[in-house]
Design a protein around this motif. Structure first.
Motif, PDB file in Angstrom:
ATOM      1  N   TYR A 202      -5.907  -1.052   1.940  1.00  0.00           N
ATOM      2  CA  TYR A 202      -6.723   0.133   1.668  1.00  0.00           C
ATOM      3  C   TYR A 202      -8.112  -0.018   2.303  1.00  0.00           C
ATOM      4  O   TYR A 202      -8.806   0.964   2.519  1.00  0.00           O
TER       5      TYR A 202
ATOM      6  N   ARG B  32     -12.563  -4.872  -0.988  1.00  0.00           N
ATOM      7  CA  ARG B  32     -12.521  -3.591  -1.681  1.00  0.00           C
ATOM      8  C   ARG B  32     -12.201  -2.532  -0.640  1.00  0.00           C
ATOM      9  O   ARG B  32     -12.848  -2.465   0.411  1.00  0.00           O
ATOM     10  N   GLY B  33     -11.192  -1.721  -0.913  1.00  0.00           N
ATOM     11  CA  GLY B  33     -10.777  -0.718   0.066  1.00  0.00           C
ATOM     12  C   GLY B  33     -10.667   0.660  -0.539  1.00  0.00           C
ATOM     13  O   GLY B  33     -10.157   0.822  -1.634  1.00  0.00           O
ATOM     14  N   THR B  34     -11.172   1.647   0.193  1.00  0.00           N
ATOM     15  CA  THR B  34     -11.090   3.027  -0.306  1.00  0.00           C
ATOM     16  C   THR B  34     -10.496   3.955   0.748  1.00  0.00           C
ATOM     17  O   THR B  34     -10.782   5.140   0.772  1.00  0.00           O
ATOM     18  N   LYS B  35      -9.690   3.395   1.636  1.00  0.00           N
ATOM     19  CA  LYS B  35      -9.063   4.243   2.651  1.00  0.00           C
ATOM     20  C   LYS B  35      -7.600   4.498   2.287  1.00  0.00           C
ATOM     21  O   LYS B  35      -7.045   3.836   1.428  1.00  0.00           O
ATOM     22  N   SER B  36      -7.013   5.417   3.019  1.00  0.00           N
ATOM     23  CA  SER B  36      -5.643   5.814   2.689  1.00  0.00           C
ATOM     24  C   SER B  36      -4.633   5.064   3.549  1.00  0.00           C
ATOM     25  O   SER B  36      -4.886   4.749   4.705  1.00  0.00           O
ATOM     26  N   VAL B  37      -3.481   4.791   2.958  1.00  0.00           N
ATOM     27  CA  VAL B  37      -2.335   4.283   3.714  1.00  0.00           C
ATOM     28  C   VAL B  37      -1.352   5.440   3.852  1.00  0.00           C
ATOM     29  O   VAL B  37      -0.993   6.079   2.857  1.00  0.00           O
ATOM     30  N   ASN B  38      -0.972   5.724   5.073  1.00  0.00           N
ATOM     31  CA  ASN B  38      -0.093   6.873   5.318  1.00  0.00           C
ATOM     32  C   ASN B  38       1.345   6.435   5.473  1.00  0.00           C
ATOM     33  O   ASN B  38       1.621   5.341   5.956  1.00  0.00           O
TER      34      ASN B  38
ATOM     35  N   GLU C 268      -5.093  -4.072  -1.611  1.00  0.00           N
ATOM     36  CA  GLU C 268      -6.517  -3.711  -1.494  1.00  0.00           C
ATOM     37  C   GLU C 268      -7.001  -3.903  -0.056  1.00  0.00           C
ATOM     38  O   GLU C 268      -7.763  -3.090   0.476  1.00  0.00           O
TER      39      GLU C 268
ATOM     40  N   ARG D  21     -14.054  -3.593  -9.095  1.00  0.00           N
ATOM     41  CA  ARG D  21     -12.778  -3.346  -8.439  1.00  0.00           C
ATOM     42  C   ARG D  21     -12.568  -4.158  -7.168  1.00  0.00           C
ATOM     43  O   ARG D  21     -11.570  -3.971  -6.486  1.00  0.00           O
TER      44      ARG D  21
ATOM     45  N   GLY E 272       0.795  -1.220   0.000  1.00  0.00           N
ATOM     46  CA  GLY E 272       0.000   0.000   0.000  1.00  0.00           C
ATOM     47  C   GLY E 272       0.827   1.269   0.000  1.00  0.00           C
ATOM     48  O   GLY E 272       0.313   2.345  -0.265  1.00  0.00           O
TER      49      GLY E 272
ATOM     50  N   ASP F 106     -19.311  -4.553  -8.552  1.00  0.00           N
ATOM     51  CA  ASP F 106     -18.098  -3.768  -8.342  1.00  0.00           C
ATOM     52  C   ASP F 106     -16.935  -4.500  -9.010  1.00  0.00           C
ATOM     53  O   ASP F 106     -16.482  -5.534  -8.531  1.00  0.00           O
TER      54      ASP F 106
ATOM     55  N   HIS G 273     -15.797  -4.533   2.542  1.00  0.00           N
ATOM     56  CA  HIS G 273     -15.759  -3.242   1.868  1.00  0.00           C
ATOM     57  C   HIS G 273     -15.520  -2.196   2.949  1.00  0.00           C
ATOM     58  O   HIS G 273     -16.436  -1.793   3.657  1.00  0.00           O
TER      59      HIS G 273
END
Ligand code: SF4
Ligand code: SF4
Ligand code: SF4
Lengths: 640, 182
Positions: A105, A203-209, A102, A158, A69, A156, A126
């Motif tokens: 994320y 399915r992931g839509t979060k951020s990795v910092n 993924e 993705r 990520g 989906d 998700h």
């Protein structure tokens, strides 16, 4: 804020249906990294050593690598660990593609699965929405077919799906877990099937910092560019049409027959044409500029993808040609079976038939031709029908069940696991140690940093070491410069070489890097983008931990030793550490056992291959020493 | 007199070369994070690679304009024997799919060609595309020609509006807007 990792595991109990998002200890990653390292810790803590692999208490763990990520390229190997019914030891497997990143994320470092579902289910993740859903409508569906159906069902495209096929559903020991055209073998698909888990869709839509963004991106982009431009990484076998190496040197059939002059120009031309006539494209994995997978569209079959030696195993076991592999790989991929061990199991059965240990009665209705027989047995195995039910337990276990002399035909396994069909003349000491003591089961997962063979001239050796950035220490350059004959190398050098080879795999498999850009590739030229000298920096920039070479090396030793302890607690001992007897023609038992003792000593293990208390304490594993003593596996008297 | 010049940027997409690696998504999301490169989230990228391993479909799509409602019907293209759904080629940030919608805020995303000062030599997605499925072209065109193109576009849009709402309504709105601006 946690950097690089999410700080959460997803804990699933399929028996009770419970789902929990569990925070992990902040200092865990600094000591065990992610991936296989932290998974081993969970297996040590949570699966008592007498747990049957088929017990609901066995865990099946999908891990992201610590650096998944982040912008570091070719960091996408998802790691799967559990206990295998084939070896009764820890299973370790990896697959490329997109799944691990993924998952990160979506906000998780791992999925830890225990229990068994009453009937076939799939897991849908998700972000924070996690559901265990009915999968009975997917029963018997192929692996990529399942992925496709779930994408439609979930509307989906993705979602990233990892699924088992019929083989996993039927608890075939060689069953794989497949994701797109990537596959995890070596004993994980059987447990996923035993848990009645058909698939995981994430399915992931979060951020990795990341901790130090600007420096990190500069470093990762440099590596990315280097990878794109360099022929020293990735899988050269995807485009090298000269495959004389495998065909002339590896053994055919049930890992017995060498055909040294097999390869020729006419064959190469014909096979190259066959390949390009059917290849759609080459694809890569998440955030990697290489394209190692050849995607083949074979008439009447589902598209499939293959890498390296994977295209040879079936036709070599069947004494056929590439067109046969293409035909059967498409089917085998959908059933979800390992393309390394399965052809060996089939060839083993056919040898038993030839030897009269099995008879025609065991193979009712089997065609007479080799291709027909392979398809027939593949069907029997994935359905566990008739003789297939026995063969589905893999060569070693099947030989035991068949008896009547069948054990003698189980000649190519170590720790009950099918090895690559390599039969050579003189012993290579490092390979002896790697195959004997390896706990990743396949040599391809252990070898790779130090070349397999010496180079013939001094100039070539000098040229090789001059550009060798990856060496952990100058002494490896000396070893290589002075190495002239394969079996003529000091025991001290051998121990160091094995250690380094192992180190890179343990590090890759904890961070998530692909072996083709790191641990596996250095042996073929030394020019790898990731190595022990720059990985500490990568970890530091991504995670914010302080990391340097000695600390990372110690992390490797800690993880390596913990995995040894996990397996020792399940019974692994010196007597099990034997490469196949016919791996080399010329053997010297005395020398080999002395070398093994030296290596144990070098690793800080006792004469039975068990880590000593002193070693464990030095690696902050005193809790392991306590446990081993309590169980009487380590002598209390051995304490310093 | 030398005509005034204007830079025109194009990203050329060769779908046959795409390996589906999504490095372009990674880099785009990293570049647009705040502070720059501090976080990665392909769901925030202004480029998406529509991929389908079974059908051998790999289409990098750049985020275009936002639309309030999705299309009424779908079209399926067959190109070179392979099928692609219309949405594969569509650039809209559209409510019927979660492409190009910022997952945290729900706001539409649009490719800005990596606009920044100083300007990048190439957009990030192009820089990381090892396969050159994405290539970048920068050409200088005379501004006049550009202005002509723009005025053509404005005229066409105004005509469409007038057809729909009548000339008076459009003039009225333009006046109002001009007043507000003052
Ligand atoms: S080097 Fe090849 S196998 Fe490894 S991540 Fe890249 S594309 Fe995948
Ligand atoms: S970086 Fe290039 S090859 Fe990779 S997915 Fe994007 S467009 Fe395709
Ligand atoms: S040009 Fe820049 S903003 Fe547009 S998609 Fe590529 S990286 Fe993103």
């Amino acid at each position: 804020m946690r950097y690089a990792e999410t700080g959460y595991n997803l804990e699933i109990d399929l028996s009770s249906g419970s789902i929990a998002k569990v925070p992990t200890a902040p200092d865990l990653a600094e000591a065990y990294l992610g991936g296989q390292g932290s998974a081993a810790k969970l297996l040590w803590e949570r699966v008592p050593p007498d747990t049957d692999p088929f017990s609901p208490d066995n865990l099946l763990i999908f891990s992201t690598g610590l650096l998944h990520g982040t912008p570091f390229p070719a960091c996408n190997r998802t790691v799967v660990n559990t206990f295998s019914p084939q070896t009764n030891l820890m299973s370790h497997s990896l697959f490329g593609g997109f799944f691990g990143p993924e998952l990160k994320y979506a906000g998780y470092d791992k999925i830890v699965i225990r229990g068994k579902a009453p009937d076939l289910v799939y897991l849908y993740i998700h972000d924070d929405k996690v559901e265990i859903r009915d999968a009975t409508h997917l029963r018997g569906k192929g692996t990529t077919e399942t992925g496709d159906l779930l994408k439609q069902e979930l509307k989906d495209k993705r979602v990233q799906v990892a699924a088992i096929g019929l083989a996993g559903e039927n608890r075939v020991y060689m069953a794989s877990i497949d994701h797109n055209h990537a596959s995890a073998a070596r004993g994980v698909g059987v447990i996923m099937g035993d848990k009645r888990l058909k698939a995981i869709a994430v399915r992931g839509t979060k951020s990795v910092n990341v901790a130090r963004p600007a420096e990190l991106f500069e470093m990762s982009h440099k590596i990315h560019t280097k990878m794109a431009e360099s022929s020293g990484c990735g899988d050269w076998m995807a485009v090298d049409e000269d495959d004389s190496f495998h065909h002339n040197h590896f053994a055919w059939g049930n890992a017995r027959t060498r055909r040294p002059g097999y390869w020729n120009a006419e064959l190469q031309e014909r096979w190259t044409k066959l390949k390009y006539d059917h290849m759609d494209r080459q694809t890569g994995c998440y955030n990697c500029p290489k394209k190692c997978r050849n995607v083949i569209s074979w008439p009447g079959r589902q598209r499939f993808g293959y890498k390296c030696y994977g295209k040879d195993t079936y036709h070599m076991a069947a004494f056929l040609e590439l067109d046969f592999s293409y035909d059967i790989l498409a089917v085998a991929q959908e059933y979800g079976v390992d393309s390394y061990s399965t052809p060996q199991v089939i060839a083993f059965a056919l040898e038993l038939l030839e030897a009269g240990i099995l008879t025609d009665k065991d193979f009712p209705g089997m065609p007479a031709d080799s291709a027909g027989r392979f398809f027939y047995l593949l069907e029997k195995i994935v359905r566990r029908e008739g003789i297939g039910d026995i063969l589905a337990d893999s060569v070693s276990q099947a030989a035991k069940r068949i008896g009547n002399g069948a054990e003698a035909f189980d000649h190519n396994t170590t720790k009950k696991f099918e090895q690559l069909p390599i039969k050579l003349g003189k012993l290579n000491p490092a390979y002896f140690l790697m195959i004997a003591t390896g706990e990743k089961m396949s040599i391809t997962q252990i070898e790779g940093s130090f070349p397999q063979d010496p180079l013939p001239t001094e100039e070539q050796r000098q040229e090789f070491v001059d550009k060798w950035e990856a060496v952990p220490d100058q002494k490896f350059k000396e070893y290589f410069l002075n190495w002239k004959k394969r079996n003529d190398i000091s025991d001290e050098a051998t121990c160091d070489i094995v250690d380094w080879n192992e180190a890179m795999h343990y590090i890759d498999d904890s961070l998530g890097f692909c072996g083709f850009v790191s641990s596996f590739r250095g042996q073929f030229g030394g020019d790898v983008p990731y190595h022990i000298n720059n990985i500490p920096q990568a970890i530091a920039l991504a995670t914010g931990f302080e990391m340097d070479k000695p600390k990372l090396w110690k992390n490797f030793q800690r993880i390596r030793t913990l995995i040894r302890a996990v397996n020792v607690r399940r019974g692994l001992r010196r007597k099990d550490e034997r490469p196949p007897e016919d791996h080399w023609a010329v053997r010297d038992e005395n020398y080999e056992q002395q070398l093994l003792s030296k290596y144990y000593n070098f690793k800080g293990w006792n004469s039975d291959g068990i880590p000593t208390r002193a070693t464990l304490e030095q690696l902050d594993l005193a809790y392991v020493a306590d446990d081993l003593e309590q169980r009487g596996i380590l002598d209390k008297a051995e304490a310093p | 007199m030398k005509p005034a010049m204007k830079i025109e940027q194009e990203i050329l997409i060769d779908v046959d070369k795409c390996t589906g690696c999504r490095a372009c998504e990674m880099a785009c999301s990293a570049f647009h994070s705040l502070p720059k490169f501090s976080s990665i989230n392909p769901a925030k990228a202004r480029i998406r690679v529509v991929s389908d391993e079974i059908r051998d479909e790999y289409v990098p799509v750049f985020a275009g304009n936002h639309t309030k409602s999705g299309c009424d019907g779908r079209h399926v293209y067959t190109l070179d024997g392979k099928t692609y759904s219309e949405c594969s080629f569509c650039r809209a940030s559209c409510p019927t799919r979660d492409f190009f919608i910022e997952p945290d805020s729900g706001l539409p995303l649009k490719c800005d060609m990596c606009e920044s000062t100083p300007a990048l030599e190439k957009p990030w997605c192009v820089q990381v595309c090892g396969e050159e499925a994405l290539t970048y072209k920068r050409t200088e065109v005379p501004r006049e020609q550009a202005t002509q193109e723009v005025s053509g576009e404005i005229e066409a849009s105004l005509q469409a509006l007038m057809k729909q709402h009548g000339m008076e309504a459009v003039i009225h709105h333009l006046k109002e807007m001009a007043n507000k601006d003052r």
